[in-house]
Scaffold this motif. Structure first.
Motif, PDB file in Angstrom:
ATOM      1  N   VAL A   1       0.820  -1.292   0.505  1.00  0.00           N
ATOM      2  CA  VAL A   1       0.058   0.327   0.224  1.00  0.00           C
ATOM      3  C   VAL A   1       0.880   1.091  -0.185  1.00  0.00           C
ATOM      4  O   VAL A   1       1.782   1.543   0.644  1.00  0.00           O
ATOM      5  CB  VAL A   1      -1.195  -0.279   1.153  1.00  0.00           C
ATOM      6  CG1 VAL A   1      -1.711   1.813   1.640  1.00  0.00           C
ATOM      7  CG2 VAL A   1      -1.676  -1.206   1.380  1.00  0.00           C
ATOM      8  N   VAL A   2       0.682   2.160  -0.944  1.00  0.00           N
ATOM      9  CA  VAL A   2       1.613   3.370  -0.993  1.00  0.00           C
ATOM     10  C   VAL A   2       0.593   4.637  -1.029  1.00  0.00           C
ATOM     11  O   VAL A   2      -0.245   4.307  -1.789  1.00  0.00           O
ATOM     12  CB  VAL A   2       2.848   3.067  -2.425  1.00  0.00           C
ATOM     13  CG1 VAL A   2       3.548   4.335  -2.060  1.00  0.00           C
ATOM     14  CG2 VAL A   2       3.249   1.834  -2.201  1.00  0.00           C
ATOM     15  N   ALA A   3       0.399   5.574  -0.560  1.00  0.00           N
ATOM     16  CA  ALA A   3      -0.036   6.432  -0.084  1.00  0.00           C
ATOM     17  C   ALA A   3       0.207   7.677   0.606  1.00  0.00           C
ATOM     18  O   ALA A   3       1.435   7.949   0.947  1.00  0.00           O
ATOM     19  CB  ALA A   3      -1.590   6.059   1.118  1.00  0.00           C
ATOM     20  N   PRO A   4      -0.416   9.262   0.475  1.00  0.00           N
ATOM     21  CA  PRO A   4      -1.208   9.091  -0.090  1.00  0.00           C
ATOM     22  C   PRO A   4      -1.427   9.547  -1.498  1.00  0.00           C
ATOM     23  O   PRO A   4      -0.653   9.515  -2.115  1.00  0.00           O
ATOM     24  CB  PRO A   4      -2.000  10.619   0.547  1.00  0.00           C
ATOM     25  CG  PRO A   4      -0.360  11.406   0.334  1.00  0.00           C
ATOM     26  CD  PRO A   4       0.199  10.122   1.144  1.00  0.00           C
ATOM     27  N   LYS A   5      -2.718   8.782  -2.395  1.00  0.00           N
ATOM     28  CA  LYS A   5      -2.583   8.101  -3.654  1.00  0.00           C
ATOM     29  C   LYS A   5      -3.200  10.250  -4.055  1.00  0.00           C
ATOM     30  O   LYS A   5      -3.842  10.804  -3.591  1.00  0.00           O
ATOM     31  CB  LYS A   5      -3.667   7.766  -4.450  1.00  0.00           C
ATOM     32  CG  LYS A   5      -3.340   6.161  -3.486  1.00  0.00           C
ATOM     33  CD  LYS A   5      -2.666   5.748  -4.441  1.00  0.00           C
ATOM     34  CE  LYS A   5      -2.329   4.264  -3.880  1.00  0.00           C
ATOM     35  NZ  LYS A   5      -1.354   3.420  -4.067  1.00  0.00           N
ATOM     36  N   PRO A   6      -2.620  10.821  -5.132  1.00  0.00           N
ATOM     37  CA  PRO A   6      -3.182  11.691  -5.724  1.00  0.00           C
ATOM     38  C   PRO A   6      -4.425  11.830  -6.168  1.00  0.00           C
ATOM     39  O   PRO A   6      -5.221  10.818  -6.287  1.00  0.00           O
ATOM     40  CB  PRO A   6      -2.503  12.152  -7.276  1.00  0.00           C
ATOM     41  CG  PRO A   6      -1.315  10.716  -7.208  1.00  0.00           C
ATOM     42  CD  PRO A   6      -1.890  10.301  -6.770  1.00  0.00           C
ATOM     43  N   ALA A   7      -5.028  13.330  -6.213  1.00  0.00           N
ATOM     44  CA  ALA A   7      -6.384  13.636  -6.696  1.00  0.00           C
ATOM     45  C   ALA A   7      -7.016  13.373  -7.521  1.00  0.00           C
ATOM     46  O   ALA A   7      -7.692  13.074  -7.608  1.00  0.00           O
ATOM     47  CB  ALA A   7      -6.243  15.457  -6.388  1.00  0.00           C
TER      48      ALA A   7
END
Length: 309
Positions: free
Chosen positions: A173-179
């Motif tokens: 899991v890699v976050a935060p994701k782009p909007a």
């Protein structure tokens, strides 16, 4: 529809970054600029082991001396603005670890509410590559490809899985994701660069150095875009390096964007006829301080809009 206008943020040595970057960003948005931009020069070698752009004997511009880190500069502009897009023109991608760069850009886009535009390039400085220590200069094209691939993977759905030469992500899991999907723009200065832009990018990022030259490049890029089966709109953002002087420049060999505000706007109008969607106005190190930069930015913007640009 009027051409979109963007402004380069203050990165050179005469500015107080913590104070001036948010101040100029806020003022530019109020003036009407639709985007704010940064460039990357990681160091200023003394003495230089090679000329600027790799051209023997061509001195490095003083504007490159002590240039602020681009992504930190953009971060300073995030909370000072609400609408302006935040772009890089360009990041020298192989100077950065692909995974960390992808995470930083994704976080910046999330924090700004989906306003980041990423212009990437391979650069030309051997000294910068040696200092960064990510990969040899000779591998710059392959590293740029991996940076783009890693960005697409990290910005996409979890779990992220990727294995490349520099980067290995084993189901994470890699976050935060782009909007929203972050646009990637690339130059197209060679056959390989043009092919990469068509295959991997969302648009083209040239330097405006003359109407005929830009028009010829635009025809080549648009033809390649269509031949490559790309049916979506080609995004185009061109950098205009301004050489502002207060009085009209009367030399017969005047370079594009060299002169007073009237001459700069005339050049901008001529280049806009090529069909470029957006121009970045780069005042380089001409302004003495943030107030002068804001004043010049307002004057050029007002004159450009009055001229129908």
């Amino acid at each position: 529809m009027a051409t979109r206008l963007g402004l380069s943020l203050p990165q050179t040595h005469q500015y107080d970054l913590g104070r001036d970057v948010p101040d100029v960003a806020r003022a530019a948005e109020e003036i009407g600029y639709e985007s704010l931009w940064v460039l990357e020069r990681a160091l200023f070698p003394e003495p230089a082991t090679q000329g600027v752009y790799g051209i023997p004997g061509l001195p490095w511009p003083e504007a490159y001396r002590g240039l602020a880190e681009p992504l930190v500069t953009l971060t300073l502009a995030v909370s000072a603005t609400r609408r302006a897009r935040l772009g890089t023109s360009v990041l020298v991608a192989p100077l950065h670890g692909p995974f960390q760069l992808a995470r930083t850009l994704g976080t910046l886009d999330a924090a700004s509410g989906g306003r980041v535009v990423v212009g990437l390039g391979t650069g030309w400085s051997l000294d910068e590559y040696a200092a960064a220590g990510v990969a040899p200069f000779e591998e710059r094209g392959r590293v740029l490809d991996e940076v783009i691939d890693v960005c697409r993977a990290v910005w996409g759905p979890d779990p992220v899985v990727y294995e490349g030469r520099l980067t290995k992500i084993a189901s994470a899991v890699v976050a935060p994701k782009p909007a929203r999907p972050i646009p990637i723009l690339l130059p197209a200065n060679s056959k390989k660069a043009l092919a990469r832009m068509v295959d991997r990018a969302d648009g083209w990022m040239p330097i405006a150095m003359g109407v005929e030259q830009l028009a010829a490049q635009a025809r080549q890029v648009r033809d390649a875009w269509a031949e490559g089966g790309r049916t979506e709109q080609l995004q185009t953002v061109a950098r205009a390096n301004l050489q502002y002087v207060a009085k009209a420049y009367d030399g017969s060999d005047r370079a594009p964007f060299q002169g007073n505000v009237e001459q700069i706007v005339a050049d901008l109008a001529a280049h806009a006829e090529v069909g470029i969607e957006e121009f970045i106005l780069e005042f380089q190190d001409v302004p003495r301080d943030a107030q002068e930069l804001k004043d010049l930015a307002a004057e050029v913007y007002t004159a450009a809009r009055a001229a129908g640009v």
